[in-house]
Design an enzyme around this catalytic site. Structure first.
Site, PDB file in Angstrom:
ATOM      1  N   MET A  65     -12.166   4.718  -0.148  1.00 55.47           N
ATOM      2  CA  MET A  65     -12.746   4.986   1.182  1.00 55.47           C
ATOM      3  C   MET A  65     -13.437   6.339   1.100  1.00 55.47           C
ATOM      4  SD  MET A  65      -9.564   3.539   3.355  1.00 55.47           S
ATOM      5  CE  MET A  65      -8.492   3.644   1.935  1.00 55.47           C
TER       6      MET A  65
ATOM      7  N   ASP B 108      -6.728  -6.156   4.687  1.00 58.41           N
ATOM      8  CA  ASP B 108      -6.059  -4.856   4.693  1.00 58.41           C
ATOM      9  C   ASP B 108      -6.080  -4.268   6.097  1.00 58.41           C
ATOM     10  OD1 ASP B 108      -5.133  -2.288   4.118  1.00 58.41           O
ATOM     11  OD2 ASP B 108      -6.828  -1.744   2.848  1.00 58.41           O
ATOM     12  N   GLY B 109      -4.873  -3.983   6.613  1.00 63.19           N
ATOM     13  CA  GLY B 109      -4.756  -3.302   7.898  1.00 63.19           C
ATOM     14  C   GLY B 109      -3.994  -4.134   8.907  1.00 63.19           C
ATOM     15  N   GLY B 110      -2.835  -3.650   9.318  1.00 65.03           N
ATOM     16  CA  GLY B 110      -2.052  -4.364  10.329  1.00 65.03           C
ATOM     17  C   GLY B 110      -1.468  -5.681   9.843  1.00 65.03           C
TER      18      GLY B 110
ATOM     19  N   SER C 215       0.854  -1.186   0.000  1.00 67.68           N
ATOM     20  CA  SER C 215       0.000   0.000   0.000  1.00 67.68           C
ATOM     21  C   SER C 215       0.885   1.230   0.000  1.00 67.68           C
ATOM     22  CB  SER C 215      -0.896   0.025   1.241  1.00 67.68           C
ATOM     23  OG  SER C 215      -1.397   1.337   1.402  1.00 67.68           O
TER      24      SER C 215
ATOM     25  N   ASP D 273      -4.822   3.774  -1.707  1.00 68.64           N
ATOM     26  CA  ASP D 273      -5.861   4.135  -0.741  1.00 68.64           C
ATOM     27  C   ASP D 273      -6.361   5.547  -0.977  1.00 68.64           C
ATOM     28  OD1 ASP D 273      -6.070   1.842   1.113  1.00 68.64           O
ATOM     29  OD2 ASP D 273      -3.916   2.195   1.345  1.00 68.64           O
TER      30      ASP D 273
ATOM     31  N   GLY E 236       1.172  -1.783   4.247  1.00 65.38           N
ATOM     32  CA  GLY E 236       1.814  -0.487   4.050  1.00 65.38           C
ATOM     33  C   GLY E 236       3.053  -0.362   4.905  1.00 65.38           C
ATOM     34  N   THR E 237       2.832  -0.163   6.207  1.00 67.00           N
ATOM     35  CA  THR E 237       3.940   0.050   7.136  1.00 67.00           C
ATOM     36  C   THR E 237       4.955  -1.084   7.099  1.00 67.00           C
ATOM     37  OG1 THR E 237       2.256   1.038   8.555  1.00 67.00           O
ATOM     38  CG2 THR E 237       4.423   0.697   9.528  1.00 67.00           C
TER      39      THR E 237
ATOM     40  N   MET F  56     -11.598  -5.695   5.946  1.00 67.86           N
ATOM     41  CA  MET F  56     -10.746  -4.772   6.700  1.00 67.86           C
ATOM     42  C   MET F  56     -10.394  -5.376   8.058  1.00 67.86           C
ATOM     43  SD  MET F  56     -10.126  -2.261   4.718  1.00 67.86           S
ATOM     44  CE  MET F  56      -9.137  -1.354   5.905  1.00 67.86           C
TER      45      MET F  56
ATOM     46  N   GLY G 181      -8.636   4.370   7.383  1.00 66.57           N
ATOM     47  CA  GLY G 181      -8.320   5.791   7.552  1.00 66.57           C
ATOM     48  C   GLY G 181      -6.846   6.044   7.790  1.00 66.57           C
ATOM     49  N   PHE G 182      -6.188   5.104   8.440  1.00 68.88           N
ATOM     50  CA  PHE G 182      -4.781   5.331   8.798  1.00 68.88           C
ATOM     51  C   PHE G 182      -3.987   4.036   8.664  1.00 68.88           C
ATOM     52  CE2 PHE G 182      -7.369   8.388  11.003  1.00 68.88           C
ATOM     53  CZ  PHE G 182      -6.696   9.582  10.764  1.00 68.88           C
ATOM     54  N   GLY G 183      -2.731   4.196   8.289  1.00 71.73           N
ATOM     55  CA  GLY G 183      -1.814   3.065   8.329  1.00 71.73           C
ATOM     56  C   GLY G 183      -1.300   2.880   9.750  1.00 71.73           C
ATOM     57  N   GLY G 184      -0.590   1.788   9.944  1.00 72.69           N
ATOM     58  CA  GLY G 184       0.115   1.587  11.207  1.00 72.69           C
ATOM     59  C   GLY G 184      -0.753   1.183  12.387  1.00 72.69           C
TER      60      GLY G 184
ATOM     61  N   HIS H  33      -1.496  -1.376  -4.108  1.00 69.56           N
ATOM     62  CA  HIS H  33      -2.761  -1.003  -3.475  1.00 69.56           C
ATOM     63  C   HIS H  33      -2.750   0.507  -3.241  1.00 69.56           C
ATOM     64  CE1 HIS H  33      -6.243  -1.816  -0.792  1.00 69.56           C
ATOM     65  NE2 HIS H  33      -5.733  -0.875  -0.012  1.00 69.56           N
TER      66      HIS H  33
ATOM     67  N   HIS I 246      -8.610   1.315  -3.621  1.00 73.27           N
ATOM     68  CA  HIS I 246      -9.507   1.134  -2.474  1.00 73.27           C
ATOM     69  C   HIS I 246     -10.157   2.486  -2.198  1.00 73.27           C
ATOM     70  CE1 HIS I 246      -9.629   0.089   2.148  1.00 73.27           C
ATOM     71  NE2 HIS I 246     -10.830   0.227   1.628  1.00 73.27           N
TER      72      HIS I 246
ATOM     73  N   MET J 243      -8.910   8.372   0.127  1.00 71.13           N
ATOM     74  CA  MET J 243      -9.706   8.753   1.315  1.00 71.13           C
ATOM     75  C   MET J 243     -10.265  10.152   1.118  1.00 71.13           C
ATOM     76  SD  MET J 243      -7.117   7.593   4.303  1.00 71.13           S
ATOM     77  CE  MET J 243      -6.373   5.962   4.317  1.00 71.13           C
TER      78      MET J 243
END
Ligand code: DX5
Ligand code: ZN
Length: 236
Positions: free
Chosen positions: A84, A188-190, A24, A51, A210-211, A153, A158-161, A49, A82, A53
Site C-alpha cells: 500500500m 481483504d478487509g473485514g 494478516s 501489509d 487480521g482482527t 479490497m 490503511g487500518f485493520g478492524g 499476508h 500487499h 503501508m
C-alpha cells in the site's frame, strides 16, 4: 534472503489449499513478532499476508523491508506482501529480495500496471493487482492477463478492524465469471466469521483476515473455523 520457491510452486500450493485463510500480521502483537509467527504457523496457516503501508497512499504506517526480511527468516510459509505504497515500481524487486512470494500493487497508483506486473513475474514472485472499493473493476480488466492474483479490497486500506464493504462481492463474482481471468482471487478487509462464506461463495480463493484471527484466544480453533466456513461458502 529471497524465497527459494518458484512462482509456479507457490501458485500450485495456494490453489491446492483454496479457499484458504491468510492471516494478516497487521493485527498481531508486534512486541512478540517471532512467537506470533510461530503460533500462527502452528495453528495451521498456509501462508501469511504482510501489509506494507507508506503513510502516503494510505493514512497509516506499518512496516517495511527489514520486518519482511525478519519474518522470512522465521518461517517457510509463503509470504503474500500487499504494497500500500505510492511508488511500488521502486520497491517491488527489493521486497522480492527480502523474501516475498507474492507481491501485490495497487491499480490506483499505476497508469498502466502491466509492465510492473511482468517485472514482478520475472523476479519469480506471483504478481498481484489490487483495487480499492471505489475503484471500478473496468480499470483493471486490461491488466488481467498479467495478474497471478487480484486482490479485491473490502475496506479502504490503511487500518485493520474495519467493516466489510459488500461492493467486493460483486467484483469477485464478476472476476470469477470472466473467462479472461485466470488469477487467484483474494479479498481483504473485514473478513470474519460473518462475512467469509459470502466471499468464497462469490469466488474468493484467498481470504485475508487480521482482527478475526489475532483477536482470538485460540488461534488454532479460529484458523480451523474460518477455513471451514470458507469451504462451506464455496460448497454452498
Ligand atoms: C487493511 C489491510 C488488511 C488488514 C485487514 O488495509 O490491507 O490486510 O490487515 O484487517 P482486518 O481483517 O482486521 O479487516
Ligand atoms: Zn492487506
Amino acid at each position: 534472503m529471497p524465497s527459494s520457491r518458484s512462482r509456479e510452486s507457490i501458485a500450485a500450493l495456494l490453489r491446492q489449499h483454496a479457499p484458504v485463510l491468510l492471516p494478516s500480521l497487521l493485527a498481531c502483537d508486534f512486541a512478540n513478532l517471532a512467537s506470533e509467527v510461530k503460533a500462527i504457523e502452528a495453528a495451521g496457516a498456509h501462508a501469511l499476508h504482510l501489509d506494507v503501508m507508506d503513510g502516503h497512499f494510505v493514512p497509516n504506517l506499518s512496516f517495511g523491508l527489514p520486518v519482511v526480511e525478519a519474518i522470512r527468516a522465521l518461517t517457510d510459509l509463503p509470504l503474500d506482501v500487499h504494497l500500500m505504497i505510492d511508488n511500488p515500481a521502486e520497491y517491488a524487486q527489493r521486497y522480492r529480495d527480502a523474501g516475498a512470494d507474492c507481491i501485490t500493487v495497487h491499480a490506483e497508483v499505476l497508469d498502466d500496471p502491466r509492465p510492473l506486473l511482468e517485472e514482478i513475474r520475472a523476479s519469480g514472485a506471483l504478481a498481484g493487482l489490487s483495487l480499492n472499493p471505489p475503484t471500478p473493476l473496468e480499470q483493471i480488466l486490461p491488466a488481467l492477463p498479467h495478474c497471478d492474483l487480484v486482490l479485491v479490497m473490502s475496506v479502504m486500506p490503511g487500518f485493520g478492524g474495519q467493516q466489510f464493504d459488500p461492493v467486493a462481492l460483486e467484483k469477485l463474482s464478476r472476476l470469477r465469471d470472466d473467462p479472461d481471468c485466470r488469477a487467484l482471487l483474494e479479498v481483504d478487509g473485514g473478513v470474519n466469521q460473518s462475512t467469509i462464506a459470502r466471499c468464497t461463495a462469490a469466488g474468493a480463493d484467498l481470504l485475508v483476515a487480521g482482527t478475526a484471527v489475532f483477536g482470538a484466544d485460540d488461534y488454532c480453533e479460529r484458523v480451523d473455523s474460518l477455513n471451514r466456513l470458507a469451504r462451506s461458502g464455496r460448497a454452498g
